[in-house]
Write a protein that holds these residues in place. Sequence first.
Motif, PDB file in Angstrom:
ATOM      1  N   TRP A 352       0.862  -1.196   0.000  1.00  0.00           N
ATOM      2  CA  TRP A 352       0.000   0.000   0.000  1.00  0.00           C
ATOM      3  C   TRP A 352       0.886   1.230   0.000  1.00  0.00           C
ATOM      4  O   TRP A 352       1.943   1.263   0.636  1.00  0.00           O
ATOM      5  CB  TRP A 352      -0.915   0.022   1.229  1.00  0.00           C
ATOM      6  CG  TRP A 352      -1.850   1.210   1.267  1.00  0.00           C
ATOM      7  CD1 TRP A 352      -3.088   1.275   0.735  1.00  0.00           C
ATOM      8  CD2 TRP A 352      -1.587   2.498   1.849  1.00  0.00           C
ATOM      9  NE1 TRP A 352      -3.644   2.525   0.940  1.00  0.00           N
ATOM     10  CE2 TRP A 352      -2.737   3.299   1.624  1.00  0.00           C
ATOM     11  CE3 TRP A 352      -0.503   3.058   2.520  1.00  0.00           C
ATOM     12  CZ2 TRP A 352      -2.824   4.619   2.058  1.00  0.00           C
ATOM     13  CZ3 TRP A 352      -0.583   4.374   2.959  1.00  0.00           C
ATOM     14  CH2 TRP A 352      -1.742   5.147   2.728  1.00  0.00           C
ATOM     15  N   GLY A 354       0.635   5.727  -0.033  1.00  0.00           N
ATOM     16  CA  GLY A 354      -0.215   6.912  -0.003  1.00  0.00           C
ATOM     17  C   GLY A 354       0.281   7.929   1.012  1.00  0.00           C
ATOM     18  O   GLY A 354       1.373   7.797   1.575  1.00  0.00           O
ATOM     19  N   HIS A 369       4.600  10.629   3.562  1.00  0.00           N
ATOM     20  CA  HIS A 369       4.376   9.742   2.414  1.00  0.00           C
ATOM     21  C   HIS A 369       4.769   8.359   2.873  1.00  0.00           C
ATOM     22  O   HIS A 369       5.926   8.110   3.232  1.00  0.00           O
ATOM     23  CB  HIS A 369       5.210  10.164   1.212  1.00  0.00           C
ATOM     24  CG  HIS A 369       4.947   9.328  -0.006  1.00  0.00           C
ATOM     25  ND1 HIS A 369       5.616   8.161  -0.264  1.00  0.00           N
ATOM     26  CD2 HIS A 369       4.054   9.480  -1.029  1.00  0.00           C
ATOM     27  CE1 HIS A 369       5.178   7.624  -1.375  1.00  0.00           C
ATOM     28  NE2 HIS A 369       4.226   8.401  -1.871  1.00  0.00           N
TER      29      HIS A 369
END
Length: 839
Positions: A352, A354, A369
């Motif tokens: 993941w 993001g 981040h």
Amino acid sequence: MPQHTLDLEIDHLISRSILECGPRTSVSEVVAMMAQRSCSSIVVVDQGQVVGIWTERDALALGEMGDALSRPIAELMSYPVLALDCRTRLGDAALYFKSKGIRHCLVVDDSGRPLGMLSQTDLVMNQGAEYFLRLRPIHSVKVPPPVIVDPEEKLAAVMRVMRSGGLSAVVVRFPGDEYGILTERDVVRLAAANALGGIVSDHASRHLHSLAHSNSLYSARKFLSDNRLRHVGVLDAQGELTGLLSLSDILCGIEHEYVHELRTALHERDEALRRSNYHLRLADRVFESTLDGVMVTDLNGVIEQVNPAFTQLTGYTLDEAIGRTPRMLSSGRQGPSFYQEMWSQLRAQGHWKGEIWNRRKNGELYLEHLSVSSICNQAGECTHYAAIFSDITHRRIAEERLNHLAMHDPLTDLPNRTLFSERLKQAIIRARRASRRVGVLFLDLDRFKMINDTMGHGTGDDALRVIAMRLKHAVRESDTVARLGGDEFTIVVEEIEDIRHVAHIAQVLLDVVGQPIDAAGRSVFVTPSIGISIYPDDGTDQQQLLMQADRAMYEAKQEGKNTFRFFATQMTSSAMESMALECELRRALTRREFRLHYQPIYDLGSGRIVSVEALLRWQHPTRGLLSPGAFIDVAEESALVVPIGAWVLREACRQGAAWLRSGFEFGRMSVNLSARQIRHEHFLHDVSDVLSDAGMQPEHLQLELVESMAMTGNGVTELVLGELARRGVGLAIDDFGTGYSSFTYLQTLPVDTVKVDRSFLTAVIERERDGAILRAIVAMARALGLTVVAEGVENIAQLQFLREIGCDRAQGFLLARPGPAEALTALGNAAHPLIASGA
């Protein structure tokens, strides 16, 4: 690998149904609720927080307190209430129950909100307790001998015995060696029926179910469950009653062995976890020297390792982080759905990436981040997660600053034309989906150029900043205020239910902008002209709506400035009149144009005034004195009825207190109540303040509500009316008989007076049916202990009929017309001549 039973979270086991009550709930109401639901406990909740608990065992004390049933539960409840987080593992919960010596506990979510109750029964039944129950007979556990009482013993005395001995039940020996039983639940049921008096034989169950002591504990538990019992007698080999067994006794009998088994299982689980922890195969030099923060967790999210950059970025050292979860960094800005989606993608795809807001140890927020990846062993099984993150807060601030400058007016910091167009475009899209309207207001300042020319552009800029702030504060946060340039402003108003709402906003903007402005030590006055267009009535795109609003603004300028105009020509005259009337009503409040007239209500026996109804009038500056029929509908629709009703209540109580001080005994001041008023969250507090400020006792006040309000079944309405009655305020049903009249709700609401609608008297002599209905209403009201007031008495025949059927009170033009306070004072306390003479 299947999850160990001890690792189950108690959220999966609890009963979701919690019996709740408020701290002011009477004990009589509490026992009724517990008896109806067959619950052994009830939690006391105040403003969403659990503040106490009351159990069946506490009910045993009711026999020692004469007034216990009428007292609020807050005086008798136990507190604080022990609670466990819903994420607590089953094994940990079992050890907690053992250490605290408890048998039930409240389960709450992460925010402390109650989710359900967890009992020791839940714990054991879900841990495989049947193994212990099947192996052991009843006589292997310490079953307490029964406490046997005489059937002629007073119930109160037996309750004291049960309470002092910590007994959940006693055995009653009836003649002929027949046994019965009285339990805590029986006491609750009797309290609910207000039947705590008498002797035990009146209330005990006559047959006591029994089992042989050689039966297994498993069969005993099954017998109790199948027969919905909580106690069973224990018979020895000779068939003699030697004990009274409860489910609690069964659980206590295996508790030591069972908890020991749990401890052993927990120890084995911890050892297995320690053996299964692996260090991630990371290059030590990269891990230690990278400038990005690195965090390694197990599959449950427990941190096993962090690098030095993690400490520099978050403030948490290695020792402080290990053993905890990334939740310690949570900022609260992302909701549960964000993390659910992240974990879903991580488990499905193995990674993941993001941006996420987190919080450092010192409380400072930062944007990072983040990249999370799963780490697998040689067999391809996921064993750990590695998270790598960098602080991008300063970069984001710079980006947002540039974006803000591109989208906002530098002088007022309001959205500029570009952002305004985007906001209006999105508002139109939302309105189209929801079939709603959007209002566009174009505002131009009148003669603003004169300020710049005479006082300088600095003063003009100061004035624009003040006006921008006033406009922003005058509308909702969901609406948009923008500056297009110069002295032109625009506003987007969403979620319009009534066009009058837009007119109201425009009037507010006229008022706030027109206030004096202090600029460079001098007062500056600026007025606006406002044009309004409505989507979709006047256009379906941004440019068209803005153009129509601009045209309407110029019409406002031509009408003399400092006003607003709608572009839409399709508005009906009635809608325009309603908007105008609403504006006049708002001014009437501030200009004190409302008046109260008073009409007395007479007792048909003594002929004296027993109540006075306060009636609202509006002294309109051009139309003269207006009755509520001319304006009350608009007041209701616009919610102005709340401040108007508050004024009526305060003025009526002030006048009532003045009459009482002067010696005029008028009985009760009757004030009409609207549905909006009673639903207002501060209504009860306002009533108390009004009575206190006026110096008038609650028993001198009566509130009238129309029949439709009483029949709504609204829980809030019933609670408010109940509280008013407890404070001594009288309650009356007005216009009774005009709706779907029913005496059922009169039995549940604390109403003391019924005012029969005038329509029943209008033709009572000509139409026999109306007379029969009125007779029935009076008879039924009298049976319920209610006072009946007949409204609209206008002739002698009606008065004589009311006396004939036994009506209590009357009100109408025949006896007295509404008038100002002085007119009523002149009537004094003397009996009305028409009533006194028997006319």
